[in-house]
Write an enzyme that holds these catalytic residues in place. Structure first.
Site: not given
Lengths: 200, 207
Positions: B36, B105, B134
């Site tokens: 990511r 997700s 995040k």
């Protein structure tokens, strides 16, 4: 026509209108280049763009994201300079028209060898949008590239109807622009002027 | 659905080289690495993906990529993980081979069911606890949501968000098949040890 939704005050409404207006006037490749968008938003914009394209002579290419292009049913992908290797991307996206941005003869030759269907070369003229690529490369460099590859080359960078003929004379197959479509006082007249030169 | 062994998925942090991070996590026993990186170029992502795939396979682990299905397809890694703002999972599933993994997700029962209908092979549920990794909107869903979702879902639930050694047991007992972490491993003084410690803690509460 390279998209620039951030340059519009209400892109949701204005961009589809622009797409319809341009595609009604002349055949274009619409290149969706919206780095700020999430993949979901880009996918939705691609679907909306397709639904607003008029006639059947224009193509929609998505910048870099061939997954989004395949999912949305776009015609192709346009790969920026630092993209995933072109040959690997093409192997994974069969049937897509593939364009590649190039800024030198070396890049142009390697893009052609990797399977690009068309190239964008520039900046040919002075342009505020492409300052990061350094000084304009001029018509002679454009000519050198066009003579050295067999795929169509679109000139980019400071393109206006008035300098389009020079690009064609120097071997370009067509021209690519962003600013001129967004800043034109009279878009219809600008498009007519492009068409007059391009259809010559 | 519940898996036999608790899975540790380590997601790479933007701050360090993904390959270096992955190697430490894999040595510690991570079963899945998720690449990511939101600001890297396509070329960088592709090269990392190739390196990570080779590394993961050497450790018998899975290599997936966040958001960038294009890179996952070009580099032929094991799968892709999609957030709610990424390509719609049903569209992604059509482009992804049946034997490749699609993770999605979710934060609610509705999203989880929709993900499974779209062809997800697992759901990443979060964020369970408050997290700084995040920038998340909304309140943490808490471990109760894991139970609510896992009891009727046909695919494994991987819990994410603020998971550490202190709460990992609670998460597994609630019904998660594993956990996904970023900073708990990436920012630990010894990431390899942090990964193996999480796995030990998960296994011990499965017994």
């Amino acid at each position: 026509m390279v998209s620039n939704c951030q340059g519009l005050s209400s892109p949701e409404k204005q961009f589809p209108e622009l797409v319809s207006k341009i595609t009604a006037h002349l055949p274009v490749i619409i290149q969706l280049r919206e780095k700020h968008l999430t993949a979901k938003a880009l996918y939705e914009l691609a679907l909306k763009t397709i639904s607003h394209m008029l006639g059947n002579r224009s193509l929609l290419c998505i910048n870099e994201r061939f997954d989004v292009a395949l999912a949305a049913g776009a015609d192709g992908v346009h790969f920026p300079e630092n993209s995933c290797p072109l040959d690997k991307a093409l192997a994974a996206s069969p049937g897509m028209v593939a364009g590649k941005s190039t800024h030198s003869l070396k890049q142009a030759l390697s893009a052609e060898a990797d399977g690009a269907d068309y190239l964008i070369f520039g900046p040919v003229f002075e342009t505020p949008m492409k300052k990061r690529y350094g000084p304009p490369m001029g018509l002679d460099k454009l000519n050198e590239v066009c003579r050295s590859v067999s795929v169509p080359v679109y000139a980019i960078g400071g393109i206006i109807p008035q300098n389009t003929l020079q690009c064609l004379v120097h071997g370009a197959y067509g021209v690519a622009a962003m600013s001129v479509f967004y800043t034109a006082d009279n878009l219809g007249r600008t498009l007519d002027n492009f068409r007059t030169v391009l259809e010559r | 659905m519940k898996t036999q062994h608790a899975i540790l998925c380590c997601i790479t942090a933007d701050s360090q080289c993904p390959v270096t991070q992955a190697e430490k996590a894999l040595k510690g026993g991570a079963a899945m690495i998720q690449l990511r990186h939101k600001s890297a170029s396509g070329s960088e992502l592709y090269n990392w993906a190739l390196d990570l795939k080779e590394l993961c396979h050497a450790y018998n682990a899975i290599c997936i990529i966040n958001d960038r299905l294009d890179i996952a397809l070009a580099a032929d890694v094991d799968g892709v993980h999609l957030g709610q703002e990424d390509l719609p999972p049903s569209a992604a599933r059509k482009l992804l081979d049946k034997n490749k993994i699609l993770g999605v997700s979710v934060s609610s029962v509705t999203e989880a069911e929709k993900a499974v209908q779209s062809g997800a092979d697992y759901v990443g549920l979060g964020h369970i606890y408050p997290t700084i990794s995040k920038r998340k909107s909304g309140e943490p869903v808490g471990p109760g949501r894991i139970t609510e979702i896992a009891k009727n879902l046909a695919v494994p639930v991987i819990a994410i968000g603020g998971i550490t050694d202190k709460n990992v047991c609670e998460v597994i007992r609630a019904g998660a098949s594993g956990v996904a972490v970023i900073s708990t491993v990436a920012d630990a003084p010894d990431p390899e040890k942090a990964a193996s410690s999480l796995i030990q803690n998960m296994q011990s509460c499965l017994l």
